[in-house]
Design a protein around this motif. Structure first.
Motif, mmCIF file in Angstrom:
data_model
loop_
_atom_site.group_PDB
_atom_site.id
_atom_site.type_symbol
_atom_site.label_atom_id
_atom_site.label_comp_id
_atom_site.label_asym_id
_atom_site.label_seq_id
_atom_site.Cartn_x
_atom_site.Cartn_y
_atom_site.Cartn_z
ATOM 1 N N ALA A 8 -3.688 -39.135 117.961
ATOM 2 C CA ALA A 8 -4.553 -38.887 116.808
ATOM 3 C C ALA A 8 -5.873 -39.629 116.940
ATOM 4 O O ALA A 8 -6.918 -39.144 116.471
ATOM 5 C CB ALA A 8 -3.840 -39.320 115.524
ATOM 6 N N GLY A 9 -5.866 -40.797 117.595
ATOM 7 C CA GLY A 9 -7.107 -41.531 117.808
ATOM 8 C C GLY A 9 -7.922 -40.976 118.955
ATOM 9 O O GLY A 9 -9.157 -40.871 118.880
ATOM 10 N N GLN A 10 -7.238 -40.584 120.029
ATOM 11 C CA GLN A 10 -7.954 -40.126 121.218
ATOM 12 C C GLN A 10 -8.541 -38.735 121.059
ATOM 13 O O GLN A 10 -9.465 -38.365 121.777
ATOM 14 C CB GLN A 10 -7.015 -40.155 122.429
ATOM 15 C CG GLN A 10 -6.604 -41.551 122.838
ATOM 16 C CD GLN A 10 -7.796 -42.471 122.994
ATOM 17 O OE1 GLN A 10 -8.688 -42.227 123.793
ATOM 18 N NE2 GLN A 10 -7.813 -43.556 122.216
ATOM 19 N N ILE A 11 -8.035 -37.956 120.120
ATOM 20 C CA ILE A 11 -8.620 -36.626 119.913
ATOM 21 C C ILE A 11 -10.052 -36.764 119.396
ATOM 22 O O ILE A 11 -10.904 -35.900 119.634
ATOM 23 C CB ILE A 11 -7.744 -35.787 118.945
ATOM 24 C CG1 ILE A 11 -8.143 -34.317 119.032
ATOM 25 C CG2 ILE A 11 -7.850 -36.287 117.512
ATOM 26 C CD1 ILE A 11 -7.218 -33.401 118.260
ATOM 27 N N TYR A 12 -10.340 -37.863 118.703
ATOM 28 C CA TYR A 12 -11.725 -38.128 118.274
ATOM 29 C C TYR A 12 -12.568 -38.559 119.471
ATOM 30 O O TYR A 12 -13.724 -38.131 119.610
ATOM 31 C CB TYR A 12 -11.746 -39.221 117.201
ATOM 32 C CG TYR A 12 -11.160 -38.787 115.881
ATOM 33 C CD1 TYR A 12 -11.969 -38.292 114.867
ATOM 34 C CD2 TYR A 12 -9.794 -38.872 115.645
ATOM 35 C CE1 TYR A 12 -11.441 -37.883 113.643
ATOM 36 C CE2 TYR A 12 -9.244 -38.482 114.431
ATOM 37 C CZ TYR A 12 -10.073 -37.982 113.437
ATOM 38 O OH TYR A 12 -9.535 -37.579 112.236
ATOM 39 N N ALA A 13 -11.992 -39.419 120.319
ATOM 40 C CA ALA A 13 -12.732 -39.867 121.502
ATOM 41 C C ALA A 13 -13.019 -38.708 122.446
ATOM 42 O O ALA A 13 -14.012 -38.738 123.184
ATOM 43 C CB ALA A 13 -11.935 -40.946 122.231
ATOM 44 N N MET A 14 -12.162 -37.692 122.451
ATOM 45 C CA MET A 14 -12.401 -36.520 123.281
ATOM 46 C C MET A 14 -13.699 -35.814 122.902
ATOM 47 O O MET A 14 -14.312 -35.132 123.725
ATOM 48 C CB MET A 14 -11.219 -35.544 123.172
ATOM 49 C CG MET A 14 -9.950 -36.016 123.859
ATOM 50 S SD MET A 14 -8.553 -34.911 123.554
ATOM 51 C CE MET A 14 -9.123 -33.397 124.330
ATOM 52 N N ALA A 15 -14.109 -35.965 121.653
ATOM 53 C CA ALA A 15 -15.350 -35.340 121.180
ATOM 54 C C ALA A 15 -16.455 -36.365 120.998
ATOM 55 O O ALA A 15 -17.450 -36.093 120.305
ATOM 56 C CB ALA A 15 -15.089 -34.604 119.871
ATOM 57 N N ARG A 26 -16.228 -41.364 116.560
ATOM 58 C CA ARG A 26 -15.496 -42.564 116.168
ATOM 59 C C ARG A 26 -14.360 -42.190 115.229
ATOM 60 O O ARG A 26 -14.586 -41.514 114.215
ATOM 61 C CB ARG A 26 -16.440 -43.560 115.492
ATOM 62 C CG ARG A 26 -15.793 -44.925 115.240
ATOM 63 C CD ARG A 26 -16.826 -45.896 114.659
ATOM 64 N NE ARG A 26 -16.255 -47.217 114.474
ATOM 65 C CZ ARG A 26 -16.162 -48.132 115.418
ATOM 66 N NH1 ARG A 26 -16.602 -47.858 116.639
ATOM 67 N NH2 ARG A 26 -15.637 -49.321 115.181
ATOM 68 N N PRO A 27 -13.122 -42.643 115.485
ATOM 69 C CA PRO A 27 -11.997 -42.268 114.626
ATOM 70 C C PRO A 27 -11.956 -43.089 113.344
ATOM 71 O O PRO A 27 -12.478 -44.213 113.298
ATOM 72 C CB PRO A 27 -10.780 -42.585 115.501
ATOM 73 C CG PRO A 27 -11.235 -43.706 116.378
ATOM 74 C CD PRO A 27 -12.692 -43.444 116.642
ATOM 75 N N PRO A 28 -11.340 -42.560 112.278
ATOM 76 C CA PRO A 28 -11.134 -43.360 111.063
ATOM 77 C C PRO A 28 -10.079 -44.436 111.291
ATOM 78 O O PRO A 28 -9.492 -44.525 112.374
ATOM 79 C CB PRO A 28 -10.675 -42.321 110.041
ATOM 80 C CG PRO A 28 -10.126 -41.196 110.842
ATOM 81 C CD PRO A 28 -10.883 -41.183 112.136
ATOM 82 N N GLY A 29 -9.795 -45.229 110.257
ATOM 83 C CA GLY A 29 -8.954 -46.410 110.420
ATOM 84 C C GLY A 29 -7.494 -46.157 110.672
ATOM 85 O O GLY A 29 -6.994 -46.323 111.780
ATOM 86 N N LYS A 34 -6.384 -40.588 110.349
ATOM 87 C CA LYS A 34 -6.730 -39.880 111.585
ATOM 88 C C LYS A 34 -6.157 -38.462 111.576
ATOM 89 O O LYS A 34 -6.835 -37.501 111.951
ATOM 90 C CB LYS A 34 -6.208 -40.648 112.788
ATOM 91 C CG LYS A 34 -6.920 -41.970 113.033
ATOM 92 C CD LYS A 34 -6.257 -42.756 114.159
ATOM 93 C CE LYS A 34 -6.946 -44.089 114.348
ATOM 94 N NZ LYS A 34 -6.262 -44.943 115.342
ATOM 95 N N LEU A 35 -4.903 -38.340 111.165
ATOM 96 C CA LEU A 35 -4.279 -37.018 111.137
ATOM 97 C C LEU A 35 -4.945 -36.125 110.095
ATOM 98 O O LEU A 35 -5.175 -34.931 110.343
ATOM 99 C CB LEU A 35 -2.786 -37.153 110.853
ATOM 100 C CG LEU A 35 -1.947 -37.827 111.954
ATOM 101 C CD1 LEU A 35 -0.512 -38.029 111.479
ATOM 102 C CD2 LEU A 35 -1.951 -36.992 113.225
ATOM 103 N N MET A 36 -5.243 -36.687 108.924
ATOM 104 C CA MET A 36 -5.853 -35.892 107.869
ATOM 105 C C MET A 36 -7.279 -35.460 108.220
ATOM 106 O O MET A 36 -7.764 -34.447 107.730
ATOM 107 C CB MET A 36 -5.871 -36.699 106.564
ATOM 108 C CG MET A 36 -4.483 -37.051 106.033
ATOM 109 S SD MET A 36 -3.548 -35.590 105.518
ATOM 110 C CE MET A 36 -4.492 -35.081 104.096
ATOM 111 N N GLY A 37 -7.940 -36.242 109.082
ATOM 112 C CA GLY A 37 -9.322 -35.921 109.422
ATOM 113 C C GLY A 37 -9.487 -34.942 110.563
ATOM 114 O O GLY A 37 -10.622 -34.567 110.898
ATOM 115 N N ILE A 38 -8.387 -34.522 111.181
ATOM 116 C CA ILE A 38 -8.485 -33.621 112.338
ATOM 117 C C ILE A 38 -9.130 -32.278 111.991
ATOM 118 O O ILE A 38 -9.968 -31.770 112.763
ATOM 119 C CB ILE A 38 -7.094 -33.435 112.979
ATOM 120 C CG1 ILE A 38 -6.680 -34.734 113.677
ATOM 121 C CG2 ILE A 38 -7.093 -32.275 113.975
ATOM 122 C CD1 ILE A 38 -5.295 -34.700 114.290
#
Length: 511
Positions: free
Chosen positions: A125-132, A135-138, A143-147
């Motif tokens: 869930a954190g790395q899916i943000y880094a893939m784009a 910066r991921p949420p806390g 993280k899951l809700m923000g996908i």
């Protein structure tokens, strides 16, 4: 001897090529300078590799602690990380000296699998943000809700789409590379994936974020007195305990898996705990990441033909040389490529096959696994593992408390009731309901109606265990029925010897 050394050198190079991208990626995902991942890898090879315990395990920063380290750095700061890791290392040494290593084998496998599954989900869930390059949420839930929003924002941004394409290509190489056996023999999949992604980004001059390197000496920040003073805080002590227990459990479960891969000496669990504790103590003193034995590197070490512990020591030496003379090489690596590597690692942590197998064979274990995973995602790693352990204990208590009530009525009208098995408070409602239901004229269970007055013989000699709650409830039941039905004779249960002349508890065990 020369043949062993040649095999160990070859294996150490293979492990080194795997360890560098993983160590760097784990450091980035943990929110610390990339150099600290290399420091932990060096200590894991040069120090822990020399100490007795396991001959084939390779230690270093592990994806299993990424989530916990990220939360610790976020909550307490980077400088406090060293104090946490150092204290956890001392705790591991103490556990090893007290010979507590074997007790980690008593931890429910379902809890461990659930722990790895929760770590995998939060890591992904954190790395899916880094893939784009975002910066991921806390927290894990955030993280899951923000996908969904992340997907929309990525689709409307050319730069984010480019980074996502690099990460997706990295994952594709990780999946497909091992199928090319000739290529996989010369170049490990993680290194091949990162190298190809780096070459493509550099060749096409793509607008994606690269790793930032400040230098080894600048990254090392030993903890100070103010950091150790925070160890009196309950939240900090909880994190230390989580570091020590989770790192120890992951190490010893890895040891059991690695021992099945080779025919050499078996792991001494207590000595391995001491070795890991020594490594974490030094890592903490340097302000680096915590270490565990890493199954990916360990299995690669065995499959590459390692013969002795020299292979893991040499892998640490290669990492030290790389960190000292080639740190600039890290600056060309795209962050999205490392995110792809960790996404793949997080996916491999998910126990999908284990859940399906357990659901068909032992649904209680499958429930423990799923609940542990969900608790880690919705709370944090330490609380989630505690919830999983408590649920495993409750499940074990429920499953071992099998109770059976047998009833027969003699020719003289005496009702013989025999209770067999293990009686604890979890089964008390069932026991009382069955006792009431077996008595003639008693009405419905729990109705409180009095029976017709037949004497009752309650035999508890068939119980292997009875706790205080059941003993008190059965005493009250016997006394109540003695008033309405006449004498009640009982046989004694374990820990409850009969006392002659004591009313309902008099008499001998029924045949």
């Amino acid at each position: 001897m020369r043949r062993d050394l040649r095999a160990d050198v070859t294996a150490s190079l293979v492990v080194f090529l795997i360890a560098v991208p993983l160590s760097v990626g784990i450091a980035v995902a943990s929110g610390v300078p990339v150099e600290l991942g290399l420091v932990t890898g060096v200590v894991g090879g040069l120090l822990t590799g020399l100490l007795p315990g396991s001959s084939m395990q390779v230690s270093g920063p592990a994806a299993g602690l990424t989530v916990l380290v990220y939360e610790a750095v976020r909550d307490f700061g980077l400088t406090a990380l060293g104090a946490l890791v150092l204290t956890a290392g001392l705790l591991q040494i103490a556990m090893g000296l007290l010979r507590l290593g074997r007790w980690f084998r008593a931890i429910s496998v379902a809890v461990v699998q659930g722990m790895l599954g929760g770590i995998g989900l939060v890591l992904m869930a954190g790395q899916i943000y880094a893939m784009a390059d975002t910066r991921p949420p806390g927290g894990g839930t955030e993280k899951l809700m923000g996908i969904p929003d992340l997907i929309i924002n990525t689709l409307i941004s050319d730069d984010a789409l480019t980074a996502a394409a690099v990460a997706t290509g990295t994952i594709a190489v990780l999946v497909l590379w091992p199928r090319w056996q000739r290529g996989a023999q010369f170049l490990p999949a993680p290194l091949a994936a990162v190298a190809l992604a780096t070459g493509m980004v550099a060749g096409l001059d793509l607008p994606v974020a690269r790793i930032e390197v400040d230098g080894m000496l600048e990254a090392i920040q030993p903890p100070g007195s103010a950091d150790f003073a925070r160890l009196g805080e309950m939240s900090v002590l909880g994190t230390v305990l989580a570091f020590a227990l989770i790192a120890s459990a992951e190490t010893l479960f890895s040891a059991a898996a690695v021992d099945r891969l080779h025919e050499g000496p078996r792991t001494d669990y207590d000595k391995e705990l001491i070795a890991q504790g020594a490594g974490n103590t030094v890592c903490g003193a340097l302000g680096a990441l915590p270490m565990t034995a890493v199954i990916v590197r360990s299995s690669a070490n065995v499959r590459a033909g390692a013969r002795t512990k020299a292979s893991r020591v040499l892998h640490g030496a290669w990492m030290l040389l790389f960190a000292a003379f080639l740190p600039w090489a890290l600056e060309v690596i795209p962050v999205a490529a490392l995110a792809g590597v960790l996404m793949h690692a997080g996916w491999k942590l998910l126990p999908v096959r284990d859940v399906i197998r357990l659901w068909h064979e032992h649904r209680g274990e499958a429930v423990v696994l799923v609940v542990t995973t969900g608790a880690i995602v919705t709370t944090n790693l330490f609380e989630g593992v505690i919830i999983g352990l408590l649920m495993a204990v409750a499940k074990a208590a429920w499953e071992t408390s099998h109770v059976h009530v047998e009833t027969r009525t003699a020719e003289d009208g005496t009702v013989h009731v025999r209770v067999l098995g293990n009686a604890n408070f979890l089964r008390l409602p069932k026991i009382l309901d069955e006792l009431e239901a077996t008595l003639p004229g008693s009405g419905q269970p729990g109705s409180g109606q009095r029976g017709s007055g037949q004497p009752v013989e309650l035999d508890l000699s068939g119980l292997r265990h009875m706790d205080h709650a059941c003993r008190s409830a059965l005493t009250a039941w016997a006394e109540r029925n003695a008033e309405s039905r006449g004498p009640v004779a009982t046989g004694h249960a374990p820990g409850s010897p009969p006392h002659a002349g004591s009313g309902p508890w008099s008499g001998q065990p029924a045949p």
